[in-house]
Design an enzyme around this catalytic site. Sequence first.
Site, PDB file in Angstrom:
ATOM      1  N   CYS A 329       5.071  -2.088   3.211  1.00 28.82           N
ATOM      2  CA  CYS A 329       6.521  -1.930   3.225  1.00 28.82           C
ATOM      3  C   CYS A 329       7.198  -2.178   4.575  1.00 28.82           C
ATOM      4  O   CYS A 329       8.231  -2.853   4.600  1.00 28.82           O
ATOM      5  CB  CYS A 329       6.940  -0.595   2.617  1.00 28.82           C
ATOM      6  N   ARG A 358      -7.398   1.015   4.564  1.00 26.54           N
ATOM      7  CA  ARG A 358      -7.205   2.458   4.603  1.00 26.54           C
ATOM      8  C   ARG A 358      -8.552   3.108   4.858  1.00 26.54           C
ATOM      9  O   ARG A 358      -9.541   2.744   4.234  1.00 26.54           O
ATOM     10  CB  ARG A 358      -6.647   2.959   3.266  1.00 26.54           C
ATOM     11  N   GLN A 376      -3.073  -5.548  -2.407  1.00 22.16           N
ATOM     12  CA  GLN A 376      -2.158  -5.049  -3.423  1.00 22.16           C
ATOM     13  C   GLN A 376      -1.256  -6.180  -3.890  1.00 22.16           C
ATOM     14  O   GLN A 376      -0.822  -6.991  -3.087  1.00 22.16           O
ATOM     15  CB  GLN A 376      -1.269  -3.951  -2.835  1.00 22.16           C
ATOM     16  N   ASP A 378       1.797  -6.319  -4.291  1.00 21.54           N
ATOM     17  CA  ASP A 378       2.926  -5.483  -3.922  1.00 21.54           C
ATOM     18  C   ASP A 378       4.251  -6.211  -4.129  1.00 21.54           C
ATOM     19  O   ASP A 378       4.289  -7.435  -4.197  1.00 21.54           O
ATOM     20  CB  ASP A 378       2.786  -5.144  -2.430  1.00 21.54           C
ATOM     21  N   HIS A 380       8.592  -5.401  -2.977  1.00 17.06           N
ATOM     22  CA  HIS A 380       9.632  -4.493  -2.525  1.00 17.06           C
ATOM     23  C   HIS A 380      10.951  -5.039  -3.018  1.00 17.06           C
ATOM     24  O   HIS A 380      11.275  -6.197  -2.774  1.00 17.06           O
ATOM     25  CB  HIS A 380       9.593  -4.355  -1.007  1.00 17.06           C
ATOM     26  N   LYS A 460       7.402   8.684  -7.777  1.00 13.50           N
ATOM     27  CA  LYS A 460       6.843   7.452  -8.326  1.00 13.50           C
ATOM     28  C   LYS A 460       6.485   7.580  -9.796  1.00 13.50           C
ATOM     29  O   LYS A 460       6.247   8.672 -10.303  1.00 13.50           O
ATOM     30  CB  LYS A 460       5.617   7.024  -7.527  1.00 13.50           C
ATOM     31  N   HIS A 506       9.322   0.226  -4.319  1.00 13.58           N
ATOM     32  CA  HIS A 506       7.996  -0.326  -4.036  1.00 13.58           C
ATOM     33  C   HIS A 506       7.286  -0.368  -5.375  1.00 13.58           C
ATOM     34  O   HIS A 506       7.379   0.585  -6.133  1.00 13.58           O
ATOM     35  CB  HIS A 506       7.161   0.593  -3.146  1.00 13.58           C
TER      36      HIS A 506
END
Length: 630
Positions: A329, A358, A376, A378, A380, A460, A506
């Site tokens: 992000c 991570r 990911q 991902d 946004h 979420k 997200h």
Amino acid sequence: MPVYRRSSGETAEAEAARAQDVLRLWGEEEGAIAAKVNGIPVDLNAFVPDGAVVEPILASTEEGLDILRHSASHLMAQAIKRLYPGTKLGIGPAVEDGFYYDVDPPQSLTEDDLQKIEGEMGRIVKEALPVERLELPRDEVISIFKERGETYKLELIEEIEDPFISLYRQGEFIDLCRGPHVPNTSYIRHFKLLSLAGAYWRGDERNPMLVRVYGTAFPTAESLRSYLDRLEEAKRRDHRKLGRELDLFSIQPEGPGFPFFHPKGMTIVNVLLDFWRKEHVKRGYMEVRTPLILEQSLWIRSGHWDHYRENMYFTEIDGRPFAIKPMNCPGSILIYKSQLRSYRDLPLRMAELGTVHRHERSGVLHGLMRVRCFTQDDAHLYVTEDQIKDEILGIMDLMHHIYGDVFGFPYRVELSTRPENAMGELSQWEMAESALKEALDESGTPYKLNPGDGAFYGPKIDFHLEDCIGRSWQCGTIQLDFQMPEKFDVTYVAADGSHRRPVMLHRTVLGSIERFLGILIEHYAGAFPYWLAPVQVRILPVKDDFLPYARDVEAVLKDWGVRTEVDLREEKLSRKIRDAQLQKVPYMLVVGAKEAEDRKVSVRERAKGDLGEMSLEGLEDLLNQEFNPF
RNA sequence: GCCGGUGUAGCUCAAUAGGCAGAGCAGCUGACUUGUAAUCAGCAGGUUGGCGGUUCGAGUCCGCCCGCCGGCUCCA
């Protein structure tokens, strides 16, 4: 004379009776392991009040199975205490597929002990000890467990406020328990102890670790057998095993939690991502890519430093502190902020196949399912407040399309709300949570509420896929975020010329590409559908003489865009077929004298077997009929 | 990270009681020239996860470390 009722409305009169006696009046005692009185589960020998509705609980129902397994956990605890006197007991509930008991034995237990414990359980079953419920005053209960040195039980009792506490006794064994239970130990016939594991007392890692003994129990030998078969099936489908056998990926000692993708695994990933990209373009997303390493100050500003530091890797460049991104992000925000944005640009949907690192604790790593580096899918979305709901609905539609239409996965939805370490104002959290709820309600999606499980920057919606053996995996997530735009002073110019703050969404659909591949491997047991198979067609020349023709056919297929290879080995056809079957290649083309002469191929499908001879045009039609989500 | 288990050839697994590290498959070489789930023979393959200790002698026993497996806690 008291009156008893059936759920069907029928009534009967009898002397003051126990549940089992009432059931007998209706011939319903057969197969019952407990009873429901006015809807509340009780022991079969519980007295039934006048006028109550009495129903049997059968071991074959979910409720009955729970009782059976709970009783099995008591049975196991009793066996353990007999074999290892001085063992202290933690808790022993029924769980999804069986039961466990957390115990604190004076000596450590090993897998071999499971057999012994099972044997002792068998003896107790033969003893057919009656299982009795006792309701005693607190003090008395406390002194019973004090005398027995059951310190964990005493801790549990402290939290029970009732003046009377229920216990269950079978022979010399007594346990603190709400019940109900089977009438005697002979009811538990079909059980199996499965494994041993450490588990913290009350699930808290600051507490001592107990030994958790897992087992399962079923009402019949067949149902136990089929469960054990299912465990075997799960082992056969294990993506770690298939990943090696099909040469898809590996994890090396040099990189614990950092998977290597081999050519075939990478092919699957690329096909998946090709599809993903097409679908995203169709839905108005643009794709970006942001750096893996960014200055630490960015992460301090984003709040990751305060909320996520333990999971992050750090490094240094030219003496300045940097961090390896654990999320995408902040990078996305930097792109957003690289120019002035207008309300006309919103909703702005910025997708990124973002690779994140991570730090996961060593003990949690698991094949592709739980890794330290993953990509990911991902995105946004920068939106105005009144675009929130529609955008969420749009994302949910995408999820449904990919999970349901393309892969046919069952999935569950959960809404997670404000956690303990949350950032930002309560009022914003409330606004965010109600926006998510509204979208869920409007789409008519059933969901489970998970209070306190949200991300630190926002609530979420999580999507959990169910795999072939009933395990569920979190893949997709939609997170609503008022915090990051605030932290980074993200704005857009509104129609009236004022600067406004967009809301950030997200989201991921596949979640982690690694995990998703793992799920696919297990779901398909390695037999990927045609559109995903790393090798779609393997050509098998009957003997070397037909290699040139095999090459011809290969060239034609490649031209069609089919992923093809030729088995060049000097082996018998049956051998080539066997190997192609084991590699789970969807189509095998046998080419020999007949085929070469007529420009045909003999087609074998991996599940249907020999489909006979056909022309190349016929083959093309056949392949074009295969499912293709593009 | 914690608890328990485990680690022998690329893979699957042997190696009485502490006494010469082995098999099948895969690989390589050769022969066989193959029609719908394993052709035959030969060769090669090892610091028994690593380091240290006990012992005349360690794959085997002990200690520490690493990886893996099953859980716990945590999570995409």
